[in-house]
Scaffold this motif. Structure first.
Motif, PDB file in Angstrom:
ATOM      1  N   LYS A 112       0.811  -1.219   0.000  1.00 49.43           N
ATOM      2  CA  LYS A 112       0.000   0.000   0.000  1.00 49.43           C
ATOM      3  C   LYS A 112       0.843   1.267   0.000  1.00 49.43           C
ATOM      4  CE  LYS A 112      -4.161  -1.760   2.241  1.00 49.43           C
ATOM      5  NZ  LYS A 112      -5.041  -1.596   3.411  1.00 49.43           N
ATOM      6  N   GLY A 113       2.147   1.170   0.041  1.00 47.15           N
ATOM      7  CA  GLY A 113       3.009   2.347   0.025  1.00 47.15           C
ATOM      8  C   GLY A 113       3.829   2.473   1.285  1.00 47.15           C
ATOM      9  N   GLY A 114       4.328   3.685   1.522  1.00 44.14           N
ATOM     10  CA  GLY A 114       5.240   3.886   2.639  1.00 44.14           C
ATOM     11  C   GLY A 114       4.774   4.853   3.708  1.00 44.14           C
ATOM     12  N   VAL A 115       3.853   5.768   3.349  1.00 44.37           N
ATOM     13  CA  VAL A 115       3.437   6.797   4.315  1.00 44.37           C
ATOM     14  C   VAL A 115       1.922   6.738   4.478  1.00 44.37           C
ATOM     15  CG1 VAL A 115       3.463   9.242   4.909  1.00 44.37           C
ATOM     16  CG2 VAL A 115       5.343   8.275   3.585  1.00 44.37           C
ATOM     17  N   PHE A 116       1.481   6.090   5.531  1.00 44.49           N
ATOM     18  CA  PHE A 116       0.053   6.008   5.845  1.00 44.49           C
ATOM     19  C   PHE A 116      -0.380   7.183   6.715  1.00 44.49           C
ATOM     20  CE2 PHE A 116      -3.060   4.574   9.061  1.00 44.49           C
ATOM     21  CZ  PHE A 116      -4.166   4.428   8.241  1.00 44.49           C
ATOM     22  N   ASP A 117       0.481   7.601   7.637  1.00 40.42           N
ATOM     23  CA  ASP A 117       0.165   8.668   8.585  1.00 40.42           C
ATOM     24  C   ASP A 117       1.461   9.308   9.049  1.00 40.42           C
ATOM     25  OD1 ASP A 117      -1.307  10.342  10.209  1.00 40.42           O
ATOM     26  OD2 ASP A 117      -1.875   8.809  11.665  1.00 40.42           O
ATOM     27  N   ILE A 118       1.352  10.486   9.641  1.00 40.96           N
ATOM     28  CA  ILE A 118       2.519  11.149  10.234  1.00 40.96           C
ATOM     29  C   ILE A 118       2.150  11.625  11.634  1.00 40.96           C
ATOM     30  CG2 ILE A 118       3.493  11.888   8.030  1.00 40.96           C
ATOM     31  CD1 ILE A 118       2.520  14.724   8.681  1.00 40.96           C
ATOM     32  N   HIS A 119       3.181  11.733  12.462  1.00 40.12           N
ATOM     33  CA  HIS A 119       3.048  12.274  13.815  1.00 40.12           C
ATOM     34  C   HIS A 119       4.207  13.235  14.052  1.00 40.12           C
ATOM     35  CE1 HIS A 119      -0.134   9.532  15.082  1.00 40.12           C
ATOM     36  NE2 HIS A 119       0.546   8.542  14.506  1.00 40.12           N
ATOM     37  N   SER A 120       4.026  14.122  14.991  1.00 41.97           N
ATOM     38  CA  SER A 120       5.091  15.048  15.352  1.00 41.97           C
ATOM     39  C   SER A 120       6.169  14.314  16.145  1.00 41.97           C
ATOM     40  CB  SER A 120       4.539  16.195  16.196  1.00 41.97           C
ATOM     41  OG  SER A 120       5.576  17.039  16.648  1.00 41.97           O
ATOM     42  N   ALA A 121       7.406  14.688  15.916  1.00 40.71           N
ATOM     43  CA  ALA A 121       8.518  14.123  16.669  1.00 40.71           C
ATOM     44  C   ALA A 121       8.866  14.989  17.881  1.00 40.71           C
ATOM     45  CB  ALA A 121       9.738  13.975  15.769  1.00 40.71           C
ATOM     46  N   ALA A 122       8.029  15.962  18.176  1.00 41.27           N
ATOM     47  CA  ALA A 122       8.293  16.857  19.305  1.00 41.27           C
ATOM     48  C   ALA A 122       8.202  16.090  20.619  1.00 41.27           C
ATOM     49  CB  ALA A 122       7.294  18.010  19.300  1.00 41.27           C
ATOM     50  N   GLU A 123       9.114  16.404  21.505  1.00 43.71           N
ATOM     51  CA  GLU A 123       9.097  15.799  22.831  1.00 43.71           C
ATOM     52  C   GLU A 123       8.183  16.613  23.732  1.00 43.71           C
ATOM     53  OE1 GLU A 123      13.106  15.616  24.188  1.00 43.71           O
ATOM     54  OE2 GLU A 123      13.707  14.198  22.648  1.00 43.71           O
ATOM     55  N   GLY A 124       7.682  15.971  24.741  1.00 47.28           N
ATOM     56  CA  GLY A 124       6.866  16.674  25.716  1.00 47.28           C
ATOM     57  C   GLY A 124       5.386  16.551  25.436  1.00 47.28           C
ATOM     58  N   ASN A 125       4.626  17.249  26.265  1.00 46.99           N
ATOM     59  CA  ASN A 125       3.175  17.191  26.198  1.00 46.99           C
ATOM     60  C   ASN A 125       2.600  18.540  25.796  1.00 46.99           C
ATOM     61  OD1 ASN A 125       3.259  14.536  27.094  1.00 46.99           O
ATOM     62  ND2 ASN A 125       3.031  15.127  29.232  1.00 46.99           N
ATOM     63  N   SER A 126       1.418  18.488  25.227  1.00 50.01           N
ATOM     64  CA  SER A 126       0.720  19.709  24.853  1.00 50.01           C
ATOM     65  C   SER A 126       0.070  20.329  26.084  1.00 50.01           C
ATOM     66  CB  SER A 126      -0.335  19.393  23.795  1.00 50.01           C
ATOM     67  OG  SER A 126      -1.332  18.565  24.360  1.00 50.01           O
ATOM     68  N   SER A 127      -0.615  21.431  25.880  1.00 50.29           N
ATOM     69  CA  SER A 127      -1.253  22.105  27.010  1.00 50.29           C
ATOM     70  C   SER A 127      -2.410  21.293  27.591  1.00 50.29           C
ATOM     71  CB  SER A 127      -1.746  23.486  26.585  1.00 50.29           C
ATOM     72  OG  SER A 127      -2.671  23.360  25.522  1.00 50.29           O
ATOM     73  N   ASP A 128      -2.957  20.347  26.813  1.00 50.34           N
ATOM     74  CA  ASP A 128      -4.023  19.498  27.350  1.00 50.34           C
ATOM     75  C   ASP A 128      -3.483  18.205  27.959  1.00 50.34           C
ATOM     76  OD1 ASP A 128      -3.374  17.971  25.151  1.00 50.34           O
ATOM     77  OD2 ASP A 128      -5.333  18.115  24.193  1.00 50.34           O
ATOM     78  N   GLY A 129      -2.162  18.040  27.989  1.00 50.95           N
ATOM     79  CA  GLY A 129      -1.534  16.906  28.655  1.00 50.95           C
ATOM     80  C   GLY A 129      -1.209  15.724  27.765  1.00 50.95           C
ATOM     81  N   THR A 130      -1.642  15.745  26.506  1.00 49.17           N
ATOM     82  CA  THR A 130      -1.343  14.624  25.612  1.00 49.17           C
ATOM     83  C   THR A 130       0.025  14.815  24.961  1.00 49.17           C
ATOM     84  OG1 THR A 130      -2.465  15.709  23.758  1.00 49.17           O
ATOM     85  CG2 THR A 130      -3.770  14.194  25.096  1.00 49.17           C
ATOM     86  N   PRO A 131       0.761  13.743  24.767  1.00 49.38           N
ATOM     87  CA  PRO A 131       2.066  13.868  24.094  1.00 49.38           C
ATOM     88  C   PRO A 131       1.888  14.291  22.643  1.00 49.38           C
ATOM     89  CG  PRO A 131       1.880  11.757  25.236  1.00 49.38           C
ATOM     90  CD  PRO A 131       0.526  12.386  25.264  1.00 49.38           C
ATOM     91  N   TYR A 132       2.779  15.152  22.167  1.00 50.08           N
ATOM     92  CA  TYR A 132       2.715  15.592  20.770  1.00 50.08           C
ATOM     93  C   TYR A 132       2.841  14.403  19.816  1.00 50.08           C
ATOM     94  CZ  TYR A 132       3.393  20.369  22.450  1.00 50.08           C
ATOM     95  OH  TYR A 132       3.247  21.576  23.094  1.00 50.08           O
ATOM     96  N   SER A 133       3.590  13.397  20.212  1.00 48.05           N
ATOM     97  CA  SER A 133       3.827  12.267  19.331  1.00 48.05           C
ATOM     98  C   SER A 133       2.573  11.405  19.127  1.00 48.05           C
ATOM     99  CB  SER A 133       4.945  11.389  19.885  1.00 48.05           C
ATOM    100  OG  SER A 133       4.608  10.904  21.177  1.00 48.05           O
ATOM    101  N   GLU A 134       1.531  11.626  19.917  1.00 41.96           N
ATOM    102  CA  GLU A 134       0.293  10.876  19.754  1.00 41.96           C
ATOM    103  C   GLU A 134      -0.742  11.614  18.923  1.00 41.96           C
ATOM    104  OE1 GLU A 134      -1.276   9.693  23.511  1.00 41.96           O
ATOM    105  OE2 GLU A 134       0.485   8.479  24.004  1.00 41.96           O
ATOM    106  N   TRP A 135      -0.459  12.811  18.513  1.00 41.23           N
ATOM    107  CA  TRP A 135      -1.424  13.576  17.718  1.00 41.23           C
ATOM    108  C   TRP A 135      -1.534  12.995  16.344  1.00 41.23           C
ATOM    109  CZ3 TRP A 135      -0.939  19.517  18.768  1.00 41.23           C
ATOM    110  CH2 TRP A 135      -1.239  19.776  20.101  1.00 41.23           C
TER     111      TRP A 135
END
Length: 135
Positions: A112-135
């Motif tokens: 199906k290819g190579g890029v299905f989705d992307i996430h941020s590689a930023a460390e830390g959490n957002s202002s709502d407490g979720t990690p940037y890498s889970e967005w």
């Protein structure tokens, strides 16, 4: 000293400028105002970066879906979206301040290819407490 009309005139010395106490009071007021405004400014700056990151992720995911709809598979590389004119430029991550730090998620099957989705590689959490890498 008596002037021509018979009145005593007092010699006055007018000093120009501010006293040290006046300057200290003004500087203390300015420092107080800055200490109240600065945290609000930086909080808003972080929130705006998060908003831009969410928008860039949503737009890129939408383009990935359109690419899949047009070709029947996902692109092999994220740069393919720019080369094929699906995007004008690589998406920018305002948290890492780079367009090269994305975490690429491959589809469940390599055909199906190579890029299905992307996430941020930023460390830390957002202002709502979720990690940037889970967005």
């Amino acid at each position: 000293m008596v002037n021509g009309m018979g009145n005593l005139s007092l010699v006055r010395h007018h000093q120009h400028g501010f006293t040290l106490i006046e300057l200290v009071v003004v500087l203390a007021i300015v420092a107080l105002l800055l200490s109240l405004a600065t945290p609000h400014y930086f909080h808003r700056l972080d929130k705006s970066k998060e908003t831009i990151l969410r928008a860039n992720l949503a737009a890129t995911r939408d383009v990935l879906d359109k690419f899949y709809g047009d070709t029947g598979k996902y692109p092999e590389r994220l740069e393919t979206l720019v080369e094929k004119k699906y995007l004008r430029s690589m998406p920018f991550d305002p948290i890492t301040e780079s367009s090269q730090t994305w975490i690429i998620v491959a589809p469940d099957t390599p055909e199906k290819g190579g890029v299905f989705d992307i996430h941020s590689a930023a460390e830390g959490n957002s202002s709502d407490g979720t990690p940037y890498s889970e967005w």
